[in-house]
Write a protein that holds these residues in place. Structure first.
Motif, PDB file in Angstrom:
ATOM      1  N   PHE A 266      23.430  23.786   1.583  1.00  0.00           N
ATOM      2  CA  PHE A 266      22.709  23.686   2.860  1.00  0.00           C
ATOM      3  C   PHE A 266      22.873  22.306   3.503  1.00  0.00           C
ATOM      4  CE2 PHE A 266      18.740  23.291   5.380  1.00  0.00           C
ATOM      5  CZ  PHE A 266      19.030  24.293   6.291  1.00  0.00           C
ATOM      6  N   LYS A 267      22.991  21.311   2.657  1.00  0.00           N
ATOM      7  CA  LYS A 267      23.147  19.951   3.189  1.00  0.00           C
ATOM      8  C   LYS A 267      24.411  19.868   4.050  1.00  0.00           C
ATOM      9  CE  LYS A 267      23.078  15.102   1.690  1.00  0.00           C
ATOM     10  NZ  LYS A 267      24.069  14.751   2.676  1.00  0.00           N
ATOM     11  N   SER A 268      25.510  20.509   3.566  1.00  0.00           N
ATOM     12  CA  SER A 268      26.742  20.424   4.363  1.00  0.00           C
ATOM     13  C   SER A 268      26.644  21.289   5.630  1.00  0.00           C
ATOM     14  CB  SER A 268      27.977  20.748   3.520  1.00  0.00           C
ATOM     15  OG  SER A 268      27.783  21.941   2.845  1.00  0.00           O
ATOM     16  N   ILE A 269      25.826  22.369   5.614  1.00  0.00           N
ATOM     17  CA  ILE A 269      25.606  23.150   6.854  1.00  0.00           C
ATOM     18  C   ILE A 269      24.951  22.224   7.879  1.00  0.00           C
ATOM     19  CG2 ILE A 269      24.317  25.074   7.905  1.00  0.00           C
ATOM     20  CD1 ILE A 269      24.635  26.626   5.295  1.00  0.00           C
ATOM     21  N   ASP A 271      25.018  18.959   7.890  1.00  0.00           N
ATOM     22  CA  ASP A 271      25.921  17.859   8.267  1.00  0.00           C
ATOM     23  C   ASP A 271      26.992  18.327   9.246  1.00  0.00           C
ATOM     24  OD1 ASP A 271      24.438  16.296   6.629  1.00  0.00           O
ATOM     25  OD2 ASP A 271      25.843  16.280   4.943  1.00  0.00           O
ATOM     26  N   GLN A 272      27.543  19.536   8.987  1.00  0.00           N
ATOM     27  CA  GLN A 272      28.655  20.009   9.823  1.00  0.00           C
ATOM     28  C   GLN A 272      28.194  20.647  11.136  1.00  0.00           C
ATOM     29  OE1 GLN A 272      30.935  22.533   7.200  1.00  0.00           O
ATOM     30  NE2 GLN A 272      31.204  20.840   5.775  1.00  0.00           N
ATOM     31  N   CYS A 273      27.081  21.378  11.085  1.00  0.00           N
ATOM     32  CA  CYS A 273      26.678  22.140  12.286  1.00  0.00           C
ATOM     33  C   CYS A 273      25.447  21.556  12.969  1.00  0.00           C
ATOM     34  CB  CYS A 273      26.383  23.593  11.911  1.00  0.00           C
ATOM     35  SG  CYS A 273      27.629  24.343  10.884  1.00  0.00           S
ATOM     36  N   GLY A 274      24.806  20.604  12.357  1.00  0.00           N
ATOM     37  CA  GLY A 274      23.613  20.012  12.965  1.00  0.00           C
ATOM     38  C   GLY A 274      22.335  20.625  12.404  1.00  0.00           C
ATOM     39  N   HIS A 275      21.234  19.885  12.527  1.00  0.00           N
ATOM     40  CA  HIS A 275      19.956  20.330  11.949  1.00  0.00           C
ATOM     41  C   HIS A 275      19.391  21.575  12.629  1.00  0.00           C
ATOM     42  CE1 HIS A 275      19.654  16.953   9.249  1.00  0.00           C
ATOM     43  NE2 HIS A 275      18.532  17.467   8.792  1.00  0.00           N
ATOM     44  N   LEU A 302       8.737  27.001  -0.017  1.00  0.00           N
ATOM     45  CA  LEU A 302       8.241  25.852  -0.796  1.00  0.00           C
ATOM     46  C   LEU A 302       8.524  24.547  -0.077  1.00  0.00           C
ATOM     47  CD1 LEU A 302       9.086  26.620  -4.519  1.00  0.00           C
ATOM     48  CD2 LEU A 302       6.998  27.049  -3.249  1.00  0.00           C
ATOM     49  N   GLY A 303       9.542  24.549   0.795  1.00  0.00           N
ATOM     50  CA  GLY A 303       9.968  23.331   1.487  1.00  0.00           C
ATOM     51  C   GLY A 303      11.473  23.390   1.598  1.00  0.00           C
ATOM     52  N   GLY A 304      12.061  22.677   2.559  1.00  0.00           N
ATOM     53  CA  GLY A 304      13.511  22.675   2.736  1.00  0.00           C
ATOM     54  C   GLY A 304      14.062  24.079   2.806  1.00  0.00           C
ATOM     55  N   ASP A 305      15.094  24.364   1.999  1.00  0.00           N
ATOM     56  CA  ASP A 305      15.742  25.690   2.028  1.00  0.00           C
ATOM     57  C   ASP A 305      15.316  26.541   0.831  1.00  0.00           C
ATOM     58  OD1 ASP A 305      16.948  23.978   0.248  1.00  0.00           O
ATOM     59  OD2 ASP A 305      18.988  24.696   0.599  1.00  0.00           O
ATOM     60  N   GLU A 306      14.177  26.186   0.218  1.00  0.00           N
ATOM     61  CA  GLU A 306      13.746  26.858  -1.013  1.00  0.00           C
ATOM     62  C   GLU A 306      12.631  27.873  -0.737  1.00  0.00           C
ATOM     63  OE1 GLU A 306      14.016  24.874  -5.398  1.00  0.00           O
ATOM     64  OE2 GLU A 306      12.337  24.290  -4.158  1.00  0.00           O
ATOM     65  N   LEU A 333      24.749  38.094   6.665  1.00  0.00           N
ATOM     66  CA  LEU A 333      24.117  37.477   7.850  1.00  0.00           C
ATOM     67  C   LEU A 333      25.143  36.773   8.741  1.00  0.00           C
ATOM     68  CD1 LEU A 333      20.910  35.763   6.411  1.00  0.00           C
ATOM     69  CD2 LEU A 333      21.025  37.659   8.025  1.00  0.00           C
ATOM     70  N   THR A 334      24.869  36.826  10.064  1.00  0.00           N
ATOM     71  CA  THR A 334      25.680  35.993  10.970  1.00  0.00           C
ATOM     72  C   THR A 334      24.717  35.115  11.770  1.00  0.00           C
ATOM     73  OG1 THR A 334      25.652  37.814  12.532  1.00  0.00           O
ATOM     74  CG2 THR A 334      27.705  37.490  11.305  1.00  0.00           C
ATOM     75  N   ILE A 335      25.174  33.913  12.079  1.00  0.00           N
ATOM     76  CA  ILE A 335      24.342  32.969  12.845  1.00  0.00           C
ATOM     77  C   ILE A 335      24.893  32.920  14.272  1.00  0.00           C
ATOM     78  CG2 ILE A 335      23.469  30.568  12.905  1.00  0.00           C
ATOM     79  CD1 ILE A 335      22.759  32.149  10.299  1.00  0.00           C
ATOM     80  N   ASP A 336      24.037  33.238  15.256  1.00  0.00           N
ATOM     81  CA  ASP A 336      24.484  33.321  16.664  1.00  0.00           C
ATOM     82  C   ASP A 336      25.251  32.079  17.113  1.00  0.00           C
ATOM     83  OD1 ASP A 336      23.374  35.739  16.764  1.00  0.00           O
ATOM     84  OD2 ASP A 336      21.498  35.121  17.758  1.00  0.00           O
ATOM     85  N   GLU A 337      24.674  30.918  16.819  1.00  0.00           N
ATOM     86  CA  GLU A 337      25.263  29.651  17.299  1.00  0.00           C
ATOM     87  C   GLU A 337      26.582  29.314  16.593  1.00  0.00           C
ATOM     88  OE1 GLU A 337      23.581  27.442  19.553  1.00  0.00           O
ATOM     89  OE2 GLU A 337      22.372  29.243  19.864  1.00  0.00           O
TER      90      GLU A 337
END
Ligand SMILES: Nc1nc2c(ncn2[C@@H]2O[C@H](COP(=O)(O)OP(=O)(O)OP(=O)(O)O)[C@@H](O)[C@H]2O)c(=O)[nH]1
Length: 384
Positions: A266-269, A271-275, A302-306, A333-337
């Motif tokens: 998730f961190k690289s998502i 970093d690469q695509c923005g928050h 729970l927090g973050g991506d968890e 899943l597909t992400i619109d953006e």
């Protein structure tokens, strides 16, 4: 018998006073917060109900068409508006309100007839009481059957007040029909005196129940805000702390499983695509997780991506099957953006023991999740 005599003029004055006080109070209540559907009309209806007795008390000073026909039509229109406003507030169809509009027309014709063509106070009382019985019993039905989730005790209290008033009006019709003609309404007998007393009680009771219901709605929204994660609408960590004892209790009679899920890389998502895209990914994963749940299962962020999922009445084998189906839904899943982005999640599963500290179960699920992350992600593992 004198001790049972109530002074209609005094009671009439109290009806006017209370209707003005409650109308202003409820309008100010509305100003101070987010608009509540039906509340302004409800406040206005109380004011209109109070205008009737005001005109009634001016008998002899103002023309009859105002002090007799106008006064009673104001009272009837006020209750008609109460019915309409509560249909909006409680989320009920307005078909009873539409029928009530027709009945208002009948009340008007009845009053003209029994004032100018065949003058009779008794018949006027019968006409208005019949309408009041219809409109207040209809309001009780609307309050009870409305779709909106309101505090049951407050809705029952409001409905009961309208129902009791409606039944009293029916009794008034019967007693008026069997009684003698009324010479002077302001000196009419006990049943008519009680009408004013019960009107005061109804105004107080309906206004109080309204404030009670609004207060309960506010409390519920505060509860939602403090127990729901705003990004995903999943329950939050505080909700988990509250829910755990219930699940541990259930674990005494049937297996309860815990799943810990974490979005892969998730961190690289981020970093690469923005928050913001990262947020969208968390949202869609949470949505598909929510959709996968059966009735008594609950998911918490729970927090973050968890995400932590609790599955009651579910053994490890069933939890494994549930998790794999969820994992496959996430893969699709597909992400619109970011349509080219492929999202996957990893899962750790453990069974909740009714005796051990629940955090030990989280640790086991976490250990399983760690193994999955270590072995390449996008799969699941069980820690017994
Ligand atoms: N967009 C977004 N990012 C968040 C949010 N909360 C936490 N994060 C980020 O989520 C990332 C969590 O990454 P980790 O789960 O630790 O690591 P990972 O990159 O997913 O790697 P693995 O879990 O090993 O697959 C961190 O970069 C946090 O800054 C949030 O609400 N929105």
């Amino acid at each position: 018998m004198d001790i049972f005599t109530l002074d209609i003029r005094t009671l009439n004055f109290i009806v006017i006073l209370f209707s003005v006080i409650y109308c202003i109070g409820l309008l100010l209540f509305q100003v101070a917060q987010k608009p509540i559907k039906g509340l302004s009309l409800f406040s206005l209806s109380i004011f209109i109900i109070g205008t009737g007795p005001l005109l009634l008390s001016l008998r002899g000073v103002i023309p009859d068409y105002l002090s007799i026909i106008g006064a009673n039509l104001f009272i009837a229109a006020g209750f008609h508006l109460t019915l309409y406003s509560l249909s909006l507030f409680r989320g009920y169809s307005v078909k009873l309100t539409k029928f009530s509009s027709l009945m208002l027309l009948v009340v008007f014709v009845g009053f003209v007839f029994f004032t100018y063509f065949e003058p009779s106070i008794k018949n006027r009382v019968v006409v208005i009481s019949l309408y009041m019985a219809f409109v207040t019993i209809s309001t009780a039905v609307v309050v009870i059957k409305g779709r909106n989730e309101d505090l049951p005790l407050a809705t029952r209290m409001m409905a009961l007040s309208f129902m009791a008033y409606g039944l009293f009006m029916l009794l008034r019709v019967v007693l008026s029909l069997s009684g003698a003609e009324i010479k002077n309404f302001m000196a009419a007998n006990l049943i008519h005196q009680l009408t004013f007393l019960f009107s005061i009680i109804l105004i107080v009771s309906m206004s109080f129940s309204m404030i009670w219901m609004i207060n309960a709605r506010l409390l519920r929204s505060i509860h939602c805000l403090s127990y729901q994660d705003p990004l995903t609408e999943l329950q939050n960590r505080r909700a988990l702390d509250d829910a755990i004892p219930l699940f541990q209790q259930q674990a005494q009679s049937a297996p309860v499983c815990m799943i810990l899920s974490d979005i892969d890389n998730f961190k690289s998502i981020n970093d690469q695509c923005g928050h913001l895209v990262g947020d969208d990914v968390i949202k869609v994963v949470a949505k598909v997780t929510l959709q996968s749940l059966y009735d008594s299962a609950v998911a918490f962020r729970l927090g973050g991506d968890e995400i932590l999922i609790l599955l009651p009445n579910c053994n490890l084998e069933q939890a494994k099957q549930f998790t794999d189906e969820l994992r496959q839904s996430i893969v699709k899943l597909t992400i619109d953006e970011q349509p080219s982005l492929h999202v996957t999640s990893s899962f750790g599963i453990a069974q909740l023991s009714p005796t051990e500290n629940w955090k030990a179960c989280v640790e086991r699920a976490d250990k399983a999740l760690y193994r999955v992350k270590h072995n390449g992600r996008n799969t699941l593992a069980i820690e017994r």
